[in-house]
Structures are given as structure tokens and as C-alpha cells.
Scaffold this motif. Sequence first.
Motif: not given
Length: 647
Positions: A478-492, A583-596
Motif C-alpha cells: 500500500v503506497i501512502p498518499y503524497t501531498t499532490y497525489d492524483i488519487r485525491y483527484v480521482e476519488d473526488i 485543475w483544467q488539465d486533469k478535469s479535461q482528461e477526466f471528461i475525455k475518458k468519461w466520454k469514452q
Amino acid sequence: MAYKALYRTYRPANFDEIAGQEHITKTFRNALKNNKIAHAYLFSGPRGTGKTSIAKIIAKAVNCEKAPAENPCNECDICRGIERNTINDVIEIDAASNNGVEEIREIRDKVKYLPGVGKYKVYIIDEVHMLSISAFNALLKTLEEPPKHVIFILATTEPHKIPATIHSRCQRFDFRGVSVPDMIKTLNIIIKKENIGIEKEAIKVIAESAEGGMRDAISLLDQVVSYTEKNVTIDDVHSIRGTVSNEKLLNIAEAIYDNNSVEAIKQLDDLVLLGKESPRLVENLIKFYRDLLIFKNVNTEDEDHLIYNNATFIELSKKLSNNMIFYYIDCLNKAQNDMKWTSNAKLYMELALIKMVDRVEKQEVIFEDEFAALKSEIALLNEKIENIDINPVIKEEPIIEEKVVEPVFAEPKKEMVKEKEEETEVIKEEKEESITEKIVDSKPLYTEEDIDKTEKEEETEETNIFNTPIPEPVAIEVIPYTTYDIRYVEDILNNAKREVKVTMNMRWYDIERASDRLDLSFAKMITEGRLVATDGHMIIIQYANPSICNRMMKPDIKEKIVGMLSKFYNIEIDYLALPEVVWQDKSQEFIKKWKQGETNIKLSPIDHPELRDMPTIDHEVEDMTPDSVKEAISLFGSDIVKVKKGD
């Protein structure tokens, strides 16, 4: 003789001519017929709804020579005298210009005198809320116990400004805005008597423009008739009112729906050239989208609004979701508020149209709509699957079942057996070749017994597949979360709750007002950012630059701010501060994958040269740093604050 305005010419002369106030007229009809008139009444309601007209009808009815009757006769000398304002027993007072205590004292001194002609003296005080406190106090005793021959009728458009002591001494009647059908009915009577040529749709526009005021509708009709020499059209009404026709509003709305900012602004420019004011355009657009929302969600009729019968309007209502309409209204409402503080109102109108078209600004609404559409499609598919009969009745069609089963399953079964045999032969040949290559002339590595034993073990493994040994479990690190961990964004984002985000944003700037003086600097750090996403317990706050994010993610500052947020929203809240670019980069990436069609979406790691990981706080180590120094470091950073040590 001078021209008399239509609203004065056709002022109601009895209760039958009053439009839209049946609950009041019925009460007074019965009271007059049974001789149960009270000594004081309070009429409240919007302008032009019949308050003063009903007051004068009551004055005529109580003094009519044929009283008691539920309506004045309008034929006797007293009724005609009151109608012509030649009888002094009916006193009309404008409280806006006679609001002092001296005027009320004069009334108090004169009420004791008997009426000159009729049976009652009737005091009609219009806009009574304009009286001063002293004037109200002077009126109290007289209003409570007037002489038997006196009736007070108070009229106001703002009843909340009248003292409770006045309220308690009067019977209150609340007048409501006249409905569009009732207004059209009255207008048609006037149009017929005056022989006015006017389009049916124009009458409906006049009724809608009056906003519940019958007097406003008659005045607008009078004004439009003076404006045109021929038949009155819809365009004539819009020209007089300064409003925009439904067709123009639909053109703008269609351009906004098509994300065509060029066409939307072109339509705006054309309307401005025609003399339409930007504040009025915004107001018309807000009402247009309000009508769209009502039409989608409430049972409406064509009589309510003319636009409800428009085919383009109906089609647009099917294409737009409630969320998108709410977004449009929010943009227009903000522009309307901004226009109050500027001399260039058209600028904010243009900005509002561009914002309504911009896909980045409304990406959350688009995401929500697409997600809701997918959920509906999935629900529909599940319903169809549940309705499929997976156990057909064999007795009804035994021959068809046999014919279907044999061609489908018999042929592939033989091919599968044949392919299996071919694969077994190939495997055997490969095994024999591998064993042959491993035999050494001088010293063989495998004996014949070993080969037989190996083949037996292989056959055992092929036949006894259920006795295959279970592999030992492998420990997962189990890898602990870092300060700017992308897993925070994924979970939210995978568990985002838009309603919670909207609710939190409505109170976002109240954090400063709710914080005390010592925590005000931390509250300003919070509200400097923008809450962009949440799953109910974890939020993402967007900031303009990475340095603010690094400061917000420092353990000591984060601990303080988490406590403030949790206390303010009354739930356990954690946060992640991100620069706007990230934020703009990650939100756009999420929307693109969600549409797929991806689920449980994974994103690429956060990579920004100015973001740095923060060490965790160690509460076991005693910190001797003074509180003032801690606060300075939290505000300005340890690189700037230098602590000078004593000798």
C-alpha cells in the motif's frame, strides 16, 4: 371637451365590472345585502388591481337610495354625485402628500359631524403607508371607535410598513394581480366599445406586459392606439414598451444553444440599434428562460403565455435540461446585477452571452446532463433485459426448438473436439522434441523412468483440474498518499456530488464573516481560491498560482484550515489545493475518458515544477516556537520570515 383616458372612462362602477377579485367582491356583496359593513377596512395589493375602485363602489353602495343592496344602482342622485366627486360625504385623501399629524388631527376633528347628503361619511386614504408615526398614532383612537356614521377605507401597496396597531383595528383584504385571461376579457370589452382594430396576439402581449395590473393594461392599450393609425400589431406593442418580441428572443436562445457566440452577439447588436436597452434585454431573456423552465416542469396552457404555443419554443424546451436553464439564468442574473454599477451596460450583456456559449464554463453542467442521460439509457436497457423471456415454453414449439438447437451446438462441438485433438498432438510433438534435445550422449539428464513419470504428472494435471494447488497469497504494498497525489483527484471526480458543491459555494464567502479576528487571515486564504469539486468530504480548491497552493498544503496551515472548514460546514472536510493550470488539465482528461465510457477513471500523475511535497506534522515533538512567529511563517513562508535569536 378634453380627452378622458380609457382607464378613467372605464373605471368599474359596480362589483360586476371588477376583474379578478372575486374573493373580495363576494364578501362585500354579502355584507352590503345583510347590512354588516364594518367601520374600518385595509386594502393591500399591487398597483392597478382595483383597491380605490372597490372603495368608491362601497361608498356608493352604503349611501345609495336603494340600500341595502349588493350593488349600487348608479342611477340615483347620490350615486351619480359620488361618481362625479360632487358630494362631500366621500373624502379621498392622498397620504403621500398629506402625511403629517396636522392633517390627521383635522380628520379627527371633523369625523364627529354628520354626513350632509348620504347615510355615511366614507374616508378613503390612499397610500396610507406614507403616513408618519405621529400621524398613525393620532389616527389610532378614531380608527378604533369612530362615530356610527363614519367608515374608514385604507389602501396601500406596502402593508408591511403599516403598524400592527392599525392592522388590528381593520378588516384586511389582500388584492391579487389580475390573471391574463381575466385581463384579456376586460380589454376585449373596451376594444369592442371603442371599436379598436387590434390583433388578437397583440391583446395577449398587452395583458402579459401589464404584469397583473388592470390599470396598466388599459393605459398601455390607450397608448398603443395613439401610436398607430391602423390596426394595432405585436410590433407596435413592443415598440411602445421597449420590450423584445418572442421571435427575437428565440433567435438569441437558439444561437446560445448552438454555441454560436457570433450570431448571439449579432442579434444583440441588431436589437440595440433598434433602440432596445441592454438592462431590458437581460430582463426579457431572464423571463424567457423562466417561461421555458415553467413550461418544462409545470402543466401550462396556451392562455397563460403566448409563447407557449410557439413550435420553436416547444422544441427548444425539449433540447435544454433544467440544469442548463438554471446556468443561463445565473449568468444573466449576474450580468443584471453588474449593470447597476456601470455606465456601459451592453458590455456586461455581451460578456454574459459569451459565458453562456463557452463550453469550458459550463462543462460541469454538460457533464451532469450527459451523466443523467447515460443513467436513463442504462435504466431503460435494464428494464428491457428484465422483460426478455429467458425460459421459452418448449411445449408450444417443440419442433422449432430442436431445429434451432442442433445446427447451433452440434457443429461447433465437433470442431472444438477436433481442434483440441490437434492441439494435444502438437503439444506432444513439442514435448518429445524438447526432451530429445536435452539428452546428452555421454551422460543423459533424463532416464526413461523420469520421462514416464513426467508424462504421468502432466496427464494427471490435465485430467484432475480441480486438484490444482492454490497459489499462496501475494502481499500487496500500500503506497501512502503524497501531498499532490492524483488519487485525491480521482476519488473526488469519480464520486463527485454537484448538489453539495453548489450548496457549499453558496456559503463560500461567508467563511470570512463567520471567522473571528484571529482567524481572519486564514479565512481570506480560503476564499482567495475557488471550490471546483467535492465528493462531500474532500474538496478541491483552485488557486491562481502554485505558490499559494504550496502554502495551503503546509501541514500546520492545513491543520488549521481543515478545522475551520469542518466547523463552518458542520462536517469533516479535507481539501487539496491545486493551481488553475493543473485543475483544467486533469478535469479535461477526466471528461475525455468519461466520454469514452471508462468507469473508475485513472488519471496521469500531477506534474508541475513549482509544486512540492510537504513533510507530515509530528505532534510528539514539542514545538517551542512562539505563536506570533508561527502565524507569520504561515502567512509569509519560512523563506521570508527570519527569526533573530537572543544572546
